[in-house]
Design a protein around this motif. Structure first.
Motif, PDB file in Angstrom:
ATOM      1  N   SER A 143     -25.579   4.960   0.757  1.00 13.89           N
ATOM      2  CA  SER A 143     -25.139   4.966   2.150  1.00 13.89           C
ATOM      3  C   SER A 143     -23.976   4.020   2.346  1.00 13.89           C
ATOM      4  N   ALA A 144     -24.064   2.824   1.752  1.00 12.58           N
ATOM      5  CA  ALA A 144     -22.995   1.834   1.887  1.00 12.58           C
ATOM      6  C   ALA A 144     -21.715   2.331   1.249  1.00 12.58           C
ATOM      7  N   GLN A 145     -21.886   3.070   0.123  1.00 15.49           N
ATOM      8  CA  GLN A 145     -20.698   3.586  -0.555  1.00 15.49           C
ATOM      9  C   GLN A 145     -20.045   4.692   0.266  1.00 15.49           C
ATOM     10  N   ASN A 146     -20.859   5.466   1.033  1.00 16.09           N
ATOM     11  CA  ASN A 146     -20.317   6.572   1.811  1.00 16.09           C
ATOM     12  C   ASN A 146     -19.525   6.091   3.023  1.00 16.09           C
ATOM     13  N   ASP A 147     -19.926   4.976   3.625  1.00 20.15           N
ATOM     14  CA  ASP A 147     -19.219   4.414   4.774  1.00 20.15           C
ATOM     15  C   ASP A 147     -18.197   3.385   4.290  1.00 20.15           C
ATOM     16  N   VAL A 148     -16.931   3.666   4.600  1.00 16.53           N
ATOM     17  CA  VAL A 148     -15.864   2.743   4.187  1.00 16.53           C
ATOM     18  C   VAL A 148     -15.120   2.290   5.434  1.00 16.53           C
ATOM     19  N   PRO A 149     -15.509   1.133   6.035  1.00 18.91           N
ATOM     20  CA  PRO A 149     -14.858   0.652   7.267  1.00 18.91           C
ATOM     21  C   PRO A 149     -13.669  -0.257   6.963  1.00 18.91           C
ATOM     22  N   VAL A 150     -12.629  -0.135   7.789  1.00 12.54           N
ATOM     23  CA  VAL A 150     -11.445  -0.999   7.665  1.00 12.54           C
ATOM     24  C   VAL A 150     -10.921  -1.303   9.067  1.00 12.54           C
ATOM     25  N   SER A 151     -10.427  -2.526   9.284  1.00 12.51           N
ATOM     26  CA  SER A 151      -9.818  -2.910  10.559  1.00 12.51           C
ATOM     27  C   SER A 151      -8.397  -3.392  10.304  1.00 12.51           C
ATOM     28  N   VAL A 152      -7.455  -2.927  11.135  1.00 12.14           N
ATOM     29  CA  VAL A 152      -6.059  -3.345  10.980  1.00 12.14           C
ATOM     30  C   VAL A 152      -5.436  -3.568  12.349  1.00 12.14           C
ATOM     31  N   CYS A 153      -4.378  -4.365  12.371  1.00  9.15           N
ATOM     32  CA  CYS A 153      -3.587  -4.579  13.584  1.00  9.15           C
ATOM     33  C   CYS A 153      -2.171  -4.112  13.308  1.00  9.15           C
ATOM     34  N   VAL A 154      -1.717  -3.095  14.034  1.00  7.52           N
ATOM     35  CA  VAL A 154      -0.362  -2.586  13.837  1.00  7.52           C
ATOM     36  C   VAL A 154       0.569  -3.255  14.847  1.00  7.52           C
ATOM     37  N   GLY A 155       1.779  -3.402  14.473  1.00  8.38           N
ATOM     38  CA  GLY A 155       2.777  -4.061  15.332  1.00  8.38           C
ATOM     39  C   GLY A 155       4.093  -4.090  14.590  1.00  8.38           C
ATOM     40  N   GLU A 156       4.354  -5.219  13.924  1.00  7.25           N
ATOM     41  CA  GLU A 156       5.565  -5.323  13.117  1.00  7.25           C
ATOM     42  C   GLU A 156       5.465  -4.448  11.874  1.00  7.25           C
ATOM     43  N   GLU A 157       4.240  -4.271  11.365  1.00 12.98           N
ATOM     44  CA  GLU A 157       4.033  -3.416  10.200  1.00 12.98           C
ATOM     45  C   GLU A 157       3.326  -2.137  10.625  1.00 12.98           C
ATOM     46  N   ARG A 158       3.675  -1.068   9.953  1.00 17.45           N
ATOM     47  CA  ARG A 158       3.095   0.236  10.252  1.00 17.45           C
ATOM     48  C   ARG A 158       1.792   0.439   9.488  1.00 17.45           C
ATOM     49  N   LEU A 159       0.972   1.367  10.015  1.00 16.48           N
ATOM     50  CA  LEU A 159      -0.344   1.636   9.435  1.00 16.48           C
ATOM     51  C   LEU A 159      -0.244   2.044   7.971  1.00 16.48           C
ATOM     52  N   SER A 160       0.745   2.869   7.648  1.00 16.94           N
ATOM     53  CA  SER A 160       0.897   3.350   6.269  1.00 16.94           C
ATOM     54  C   SER A 160       1.204   2.219   5.298  1.00 16.94           C
ATOM     55  N   ASP A 161       1.788   1.121   5.809  1.00 13.65           N
ATOM     56  CA  ASP A 161       2.092  -0.027   4.957  1.00 13.65           C
ATOM     57  C   ASP A 161       0.918  -0.992   4.863  1.00 13.65           C
ATOM     58  N   LEU A 162       0.060  -0.973   5.877  1.00 13.62           N
ATOM     59  CA  LEU A 162      -1.071  -1.901   5.903  1.00 13.62           C
ATOM     60  C   LEU A 162      -2.249  -1.404   5.060  1.00 13.62           C
ATOM     61  N   LEU A 163      -2.287  -0.111   4.780  1.00 15.69           N
ATOM     62  CA  LEU A 163      -3.380   0.458   3.999  1.00 15.69           C
ATOM     63  C   LEU A 163      -2.901   0.825   2.601  1.00 15.69           C
ATOM     64  N   THR A 164      -3.781   0.655   1.622  1.00 14.30           N
ATOM     65  CA  THR A 164      -3.461   1.104   0.272  1.00 14.30           C
ATOM     66  C   THR A 164      -3.623   2.614   0.200  1.00 14.30           C
ATOM     67  N   GLU A 165      -3.099   3.228  -0.837  1.00 13.98           N
ATOM     68  CA  GLU A 165      -3.243   4.669  -1.002  1.00 13.98           C
ATOM     69  C   GLU A 165      -4.711   5.060  -1.137  1.00 13.98           C
ATOM     70  N   GLU A 166      -5.481   4.210  -1.814  1.00 18.88           N
ATOM     71  CA  GLU A 166      -6.900   4.487  -1.968  1.00 18.88           C
ATOM     72  C   GLU A 166      -7.603   4.453  -0.603  1.00 18.88           C
ATOM     73  N   GLN A 167      -7.244   3.473   0.229  1.00 20.38           N
ATOM     74  CA  GLN A 167      -7.855   3.374   1.557  1.00 20.38           C
ATOM     75  C   GLN A 167      -7.518   4.590   2.418  1.00 20.38           C
ATOM     76  N   LYS A 168      -6.299   5.065   2.349  1.00 16.69           N
ATOM     77  CA  LYS A 168      -5.899   6.232   3.132  1.00 16.69           C
ATOM     78  C   LYS A 168      -6.750   7.457   2.793  1.00 16.69           C
ATOM     79  N   ASN A 169      -7.227   7.508   1.543  1.00 11.82           N
ATOM     80  CA  ASN A 169      -8.009   8.651   1.088  1.00 11.82           C
ATOM     81  C   ASN A 169      -9.507   8.474   1.262  1.00 11.82           C
ATOM     82  N   THR A 170      -9.976   7.216   1.393  1.00 13.72           N
ATOM     83  CA  THR A 170     -11.422   6.972   1.360  1.00 13.72           C
ATOM     84  C   THR A 170     -11.999   6.377   2.641  1.00 13.72           C
ATOM     85  N   VAL A 171     -11.177   5.778   3.508  1.00 14.07           N
ATOM     86  CA  VAL A 171     -11.702   5.125   4.705  1.00 14.07           C
ATOM     87  C   VAL A 171     -12.394   6.151   5.611  1.00 14.07           C
ATOM     88  N   THR A 172     -13.612   5.817   6.068  1.00 13.88           N
ATOM     89  CA  THR A 172     -14.363   6.706   6.966  1.00 13.88           C
ATOM     90  C   THR A 172     -14.362   6.188   8.403  1.00 13.88           C
TER      91      THR A 172
END
Length: 393
Positions: A20-49
């Motif tokens: 269950s823990a592996q299935n839920d992948v939570p992430v928190s970010v603050c966008v502003g000066e940096e864009r979301l695509s730069d704040l997340l890794t490629e793996e996170q973009k594919n796995t974050v739930t």
């Protein structure tokens, strides 16, 4: 032995907890000066739930989110993001997608055209959590050619000061404005039995039906809508393209879609309230208000306006020999004392308009088959006797 069973149980619980823990992948970010695509890794973009975003978003961030919704992203928490408008096509998606959940920004004031237009599957839902004011709506906010409004469920957060939920309906906190109906299909069944008498009833005390409240809403169950007598205005496009299941056949008339408007004075209508409505709808109003609704702009577009005392609009006519005609608008239903073998419909010039085998005591004649000024219906009974009935279109 008990220790072995206990140890095995603990191992199972640990295993399922880990999965269950592996299935839920939570992430928190603050966008502003940096864009979301730069704040997340490629793996996170594919796995974050489950993704929580604060700060101010740009179109580039929405594009990144659309890509993530195509992957594993299930819940998007925008509660504390600095957003007053979710822009047009922000989360637009043509391809079918599983259920999604979006916690809307507290500062949200407007949802632009097709901004939340997810094409969720038939058994899926778009769940929206509202903590602030109910936003104004652009065109087709929740709907496109591959989806429909009935898939959109709006939840009111426990601390919401501006809105409340009564039953499956969303209202303003003071109860004067109706915003939205949550079509929760599973709630129309109890112990495996369908609730035949269920209806969508707007609370008494409501004064306004919000613009686009039922727009593109698909009422699969053909539930009647009941508008209370306290409603005095209905907003722009409130019932635009509102639809129900297709009726096969025309009888009994009581199964046709209905709208009950209990106000004695027809509520004021905004633009396009009943645009593209179904002609088979029955509008049911107080008996003393029939003339007022037939004369009121917008309301007079209804083909059938019937009184509360006779909601189906059925007129029964009995002949001296016991034949009974029920006039249901589009059809005549004819009941006889004897079994009918065959009927033929003739025009005034003698031309055969219709010829049908019956073998029953009851049958229907479509008025569209009757040519003005009238037609003659020849009824042949099983016992060899005949009867002729004059029918008007």
């Amino acid at each position: 032995m008990k220790r072995i069973i206990l140890s095995f149980t603990i191992l199972l619980l640990t295993f399922f907890s880990t999965v269950s823990a592996q299935n839920d992948v939570p992430v928190s970010v603050c966008v502003g000066e940096e864009r979301l695509s730069d704040l997340l890794t490629e793996e996170q973009k594919n796995t974050v739930t489950h993704l929580t975003i604060t700060g101010t978003m740009t179109e580039e961030d929405y594009a990144c989110l659309r890509m993530m919704f195509d992957k594993n992203l299930f819940e998007l928490n925008l509660l504390n993001a600095n957003i007053d408008t979710i822009p047009a096509y922000a989360f637009y998606k043509e391809e079918q997608t599983p259920s999604k959940r979006i916690i809307l920004p507290y500062t949200l004031r407007h949802l632009a055209d097709k901004s939340l237009c997810f094409n969720v599957g038939m058994d899926e839902k778009l769940n929206l959590v509202l903590s602030g004011k109910y936003p104004t709506l652009g065109k087709n906010v929740f709907f496109d050619k591959g989806s429909f409004r009935g898939h959109c469920i709006i939840e009111i957060s426990p601390n919401n000061e501006y809105c409340k939920e009564i039953g499956d309906n969303i209202y303003s906190a003071d109860g004067t404005i109706f915003y939205h109906h949550n079509f929760k299909e599973g709630e129309y069944w109890i112990n495996g039995m369908e609730l035949d008498n269920f209806s969508i009833e707007i609370e008494n005390g409501t004064k306004i039906i919000n613009g686009r409240a039922f727009e593109y809403f698909y009422n699969k169950r053909i539930l009647p809508i009941v508008i209370p007598e306290t409603v005095d205005s209905i907003g722009d496009y409130a019932f635009n393209r509102y639809s129900t299941s297709v009726i096969t056949g025309y009888w009994p008339v009581r199964d046709w879609p209905r709208m009950y408007c209990m106000a004695k004075i027809p509520p004021v209508l905004g633009k396009g309230v009943f645009e593209n409505k179904q002609d088979m709808w029955r509008l049911i109003v107080p008996d003393e208000s029939i003339e007022a609704y037939n004369a009121a702009k917008g309301w007079n577009e209804f083909k059938y306006i019937n009184p509360l005392s006779n909601p189906d609009g059925i007129k029964e006519i009995k002949s001296e020999n016991g034949v009974k005609l029920s006039d249901g608008g589009e059809h005549y239903r004819i009941s006889c004392n004897k079994v009918v073998e065959h009927v033929e419909l003739y025009g005034v010039e003698g031309k055969t308009l219709n010829s049908v085998k019956i073998n029953d005591k009851e049958f229907e004649i479509d008025k569209s088959n009757i040519v003005a000024p009238y037609a003659m219906l020849r009824v042949r009974y099983k016992d060899g006797t005949n009867e002729t009935i004059k029918l008007k279109p």
